[in-house]
Design an enzyme around this catalytic site. Structure first.
Site, PDB file in Angstrom:
ATOM      1  N   GLU A   1      53.884  80.431  65.181  1.00 59.13           N
ATOM      2  CA  GLU A   1      53.958  79.754  66.474  1.00 59.13           C
ATOM      3  C   GLU A   1      53.491  78.310  66.371  1.00 59.13           C
ATOM      4  O   GLU A   1      53.809  77.480  67.218  1.00 59.13           O
ATOM      5  CB  GLU A   1      53.089  80.520  67.474  1.00 59.13           C
TER       6      GLU A   1
ATOM      7  N   PHE B   1      49.045  76.429  71.155  1.00 57.01           N
ATOM      8  CA  PHE B   1      49.726  77.695  70.912  1.00 57.01           C
ATOM      9  C   PHE B   1      50.228  78.227  72.256  1.00 57.01           C
ATOM     10  O   PHE B   1      49.798  77.785  73.324  1.00 57.01           O
ATOM     11  CB  PHE B   1      48.768  78.708  70.266  1.00 57.01           C
TER      12      PHE B   1
ATOM     13  N   ARG C   1      54.446  85.006  74.044  1.00 58.62           N
ATOM     14  CA  ARG C   1      55.444  85.523  73.110  1.00 58.62           C
ATOM     15  C   ARG C   1      56.435  86.495  73.743  1.00 58.62           C
ATOM     16  O   ARG C   1      57.610  86.526  73.376  1.00 58.62           O
ATOM     17  CB  ARG C   1      54.727  86.189  71.924  1.00 58.62           C
TER      18      ARG C   1
ATOM     19  N   LEU D   1      57.794  85.813  59.022  1.00 60.38           N
ATOM     20  CA  LEU D   1      57.247  85.139  60.197  1.00 60.38           C
ATOM     21  C   LEU D   1      57.329  83.616  60.082  1.00 60.38           C
ATOM     22  O   LEU D   1      56.943  83.035  59.073  1.00 60.38           O
ATOM     23  CB  LEU D   1      55.783  85.554  60.382  1.00 60.38           C
TER      24      LEU D   1
ATOM     25  N   HIS E   1      57.492  89.086  67.887  1.00 61.59           N
ATOM     26  CA  HIS E   1      57.313  87.653  67.705  1.00 61.59           C
ATOM     27  C   HIS E   1      58.675  87.001  67.846  1.00 61.59           C
ATOM     28  O   HIS E   1      59.648  87.458  67.255  1.00 61.59           O
ATOM     29  CB  HIS E   1      56.724  87.343  66.325  1.00 61.59           C
TER      30      HIS E   1
ATOM     31  N   ARG F   1      49.618  90.025  73.476  1.00 66.22           N
ATOM     32  CA  ARG F   1      48.631  89.182  72.786  1.00 66.22           C
ATOM     33  C   ARG F   1      49.078  87.730  72.771  1.00 66.22           C
ATOM     34  O   ARG F   1      50.230  87.429  72.482  1.00 66.22           O
ATOM     35  CB  ARG F   1      48.451  89.659  71.344  1.00 66.22           C
TER      36      ARG F   1
END
Length: 542
Positions: free
Chosen positions: A187, A51, A218, A184, A174, A329
């Protein structure tokens, strides 16, 4: 732990991040033992994928594959696993109840006031311990990935109780929401090898993050996409988005690792990902800020430069600010935060609760203000329909408090939101005055909560005169720490607390509708209270 501190742009509290990293594996094993259907490797171990923001493997090349996954539906799998486990116990769910406000006695929470939609009754739920886990406020924006119920209810409930909110200026966009709908695209797609492409066919992330490329954090990827569009390399008729390409991947990978994304792309953009790229655009995804808590997830206030624990009140998930995420985040840390700190709350309450303990008698006046506000909203006879005011609020936030920010746009956001909050919101029109299944009244109360959350966001953003993490200002492009992190510490003079921004913003809502601001320091000690183990600020590059 290092990756999370770095991802937070050194605004995360390192005791909480230490706790997250220490307890992460135990939480995953517990979910696996509960029956969570994680994907598996050929030798039967839990499958893990890369990620964004996860460091390179030392001496081996490539990126750390740290994120445990259940295909591309990990959150869904965790949700149903935990719900199924809860049914083993004597848990009573109050379905279709709308929490209105906390029942506060001084600095102690005694429960909540809630509206039962099925019967129309108002209830005072007395509780020795109240946990706020209501999600974020993504619906404050026009384009977002969140559910329609993410209307900042927990944030507003805490704010009306006289508590501060922390770091509300940090909104994560995002990088890959489906163009036009905001749905969405996880990722995990880029973790499996998906690549972002501009109108010239370039895999452009190599320009912005030469090492991590498409798996940079991000905020970096969102700004890169925005820059491609602003510089004329966007795709589509309006040249206002980019493509996410998967069709260079093996069909087996797409069909076994990304079945949900394949389906969503077909439903919401008409794209067959095995042959065509997905049109994507940065879209609001997560609130890094929220209700301030310590690493035990106890809600905090701040008085006389000291943190004060609010007895009986806890918060977890996106509505809380532990602060794990700081200014930005990392992907996969939201689900991890949920299970780690949700379990931490349960363990703490288990130690504190005495079975059979009686509740204190509450004054009949507690909750009276909530009932008055509820009735005033239900009988509102103004001129502004709920749907029109909500759309104007969302347009204002999307336009003036988005990926890139300036003094002019943020001051405009403050002016416009203050006007909407103090002038238009009191002039709301609610036509349906019934108490049973009154969805118009639900939307009106949600709008009040979103408007209050927006006020915290815009004033906190205008006040922070630097760029850090997701808060990118064109007029203050540098991150301002207590030391110049680009130079050796030896010989440097430490900036005073007023001269630097490596501190948490606390915003308080006042009865007159204004927002006041104070600060609390970032915690740089780990759980063993060792300064030697903490991660010192450096340049954040990928």
């Amino acid at each position: 732990m290092y990756d999370t501190v770095k991802g937070s742009d050194w605004l995360g509290d390192q005791d909480a991040i230490h706790f997250l990293a220490r307890e992460a594996a135990r939480a995953v094993y517990e979910l696996e033992n509960y029956g969570c259907p994680f994907s598996r490797t050929e030798d039967g171990k839990i499958y893990q994928r890369a990620f964004g923001g996860q460091s390179l493997k030392f001496g081996k090349g490539g990126q750390a594959r740290r994120t445990c996954a259940a295909a591309d539906r990990t959150g869904h799998a965790i949700l149903h696993t935990l719900y199924g486990q809860s049914l083993r116990y004597d848990v009573h769910y109050y379905v279709e109840y709308f929490a209105l406000d906390l029942l506060m006695v001084g600095r102690c929470c005694k429960g909540v006031m809630a509206w039962e939609l099925e019967s129309g009754l108002l209830h005072r739920f007395r509780a020795h311990h109240t946990v706020l886990a209501t999600g974020g406020a993504g619906r404050c924006y026009l384009s977002c990935t969140a559910a329609h119920t993410c209307t900042g209810d927990g944030l507003a409930i805490a704010s009306r109780a006289g508590l501060p909110l922390e770091d509300m200026e940090f909104i994560q966009f995002h990088p890959t929401g489906i163009y036009g709908s905001g749905i969405l695209i996880t990722e995990g797609v880029r973790g499996e090898g998906g690549k972002l492409v501009n109108s010239q066919g370039e895999f452009f992330m190599e320009r912005y993050a030469p090492n991590a490329k498409d798996l940079a954090s991000r905020d970096i990827v969102s700004r890169a996409i925005t820059m491609e569009v602003l510089e004329g390399r966007g795709v589509g008729l309006k040249k206002d988005h980019v493509y996410l390409q998967l069709h260079h991947l093996p069909l087996e990978t797409i069909r076994t690792r990304l079945p949900g994304i394949s389906h969503l792309s077909w439903v919401f953009s008409g794209v067959n990902v095995e042959k065509e790229p997905i049109p994507v655009i940065p879209t609001v995804h997560y609130n890094m800020g929220g209700i301030p808590t310590n690493w035990k997830a106890q809600v905090l206030s701040r008085e006389n430069e000291e943190d004060t624990i609010i007895d009986g009140l806890w918060a977890a998930g996106e509505t809380a600010c532990v602060s794990i995420h700081g200014a930005n985040r990392l992907g996969a840390n939201s689900l991890l935060e949920l299970v780690v700190f949700g379990k931490a709350i349960a363990d703490q309450i288990d130690c504190l609760t005495r079975p059979g303990e009686r509740h204190e008698d509450l004054s009949t006046l507690i909750g009276e203000d909530t009932i008055c506000r509820f009735d005033a909203t239900r009988h509102a006879k103004g001129c502004v329909p709920v749907v029109e005011l909500r759309e104007e609020m969302q347009q204002t936030m999307q336009k003036y408090c988005s990926v890139f920010r300036t003094c002019d746009t943020l001051q405009r956001a403050c002016r416009e939101m203050t006007r909407l909050y103090t002038c238009d919101l009191p002039d709301l029109c609610v036509q349906d005055q019934s108490l049973i299944w009154n969805t118009e009244l639900v939307e009106a109360i949600e709008l009040q909560n979103m408007m209050l959350s927006c006020m915290h966001i815009v004033y906190a953003a205008e006040n922070r005169k630097e760029s850090r993490g997701s808060h990118a200002r064109e007029d203050f492009k540098e991150r301002i720490d207590e030391y110049d992190y680009t130079k050796p510490l030896e010989g440097q003079k430490k900036r005073s607390y007023k001269e630097h921004w490596r501190k948490h913003t606390l915003t308080w809502a006042r009865p007159d509708g204004s927002i006041s601001i104070s600060y609390r320091p970032v915690i740089d000690t780990t759980l063993d209270e060792s300064e030697a183990r903490h991660v010192p600020p450096t340049v954040r590059i990928y």
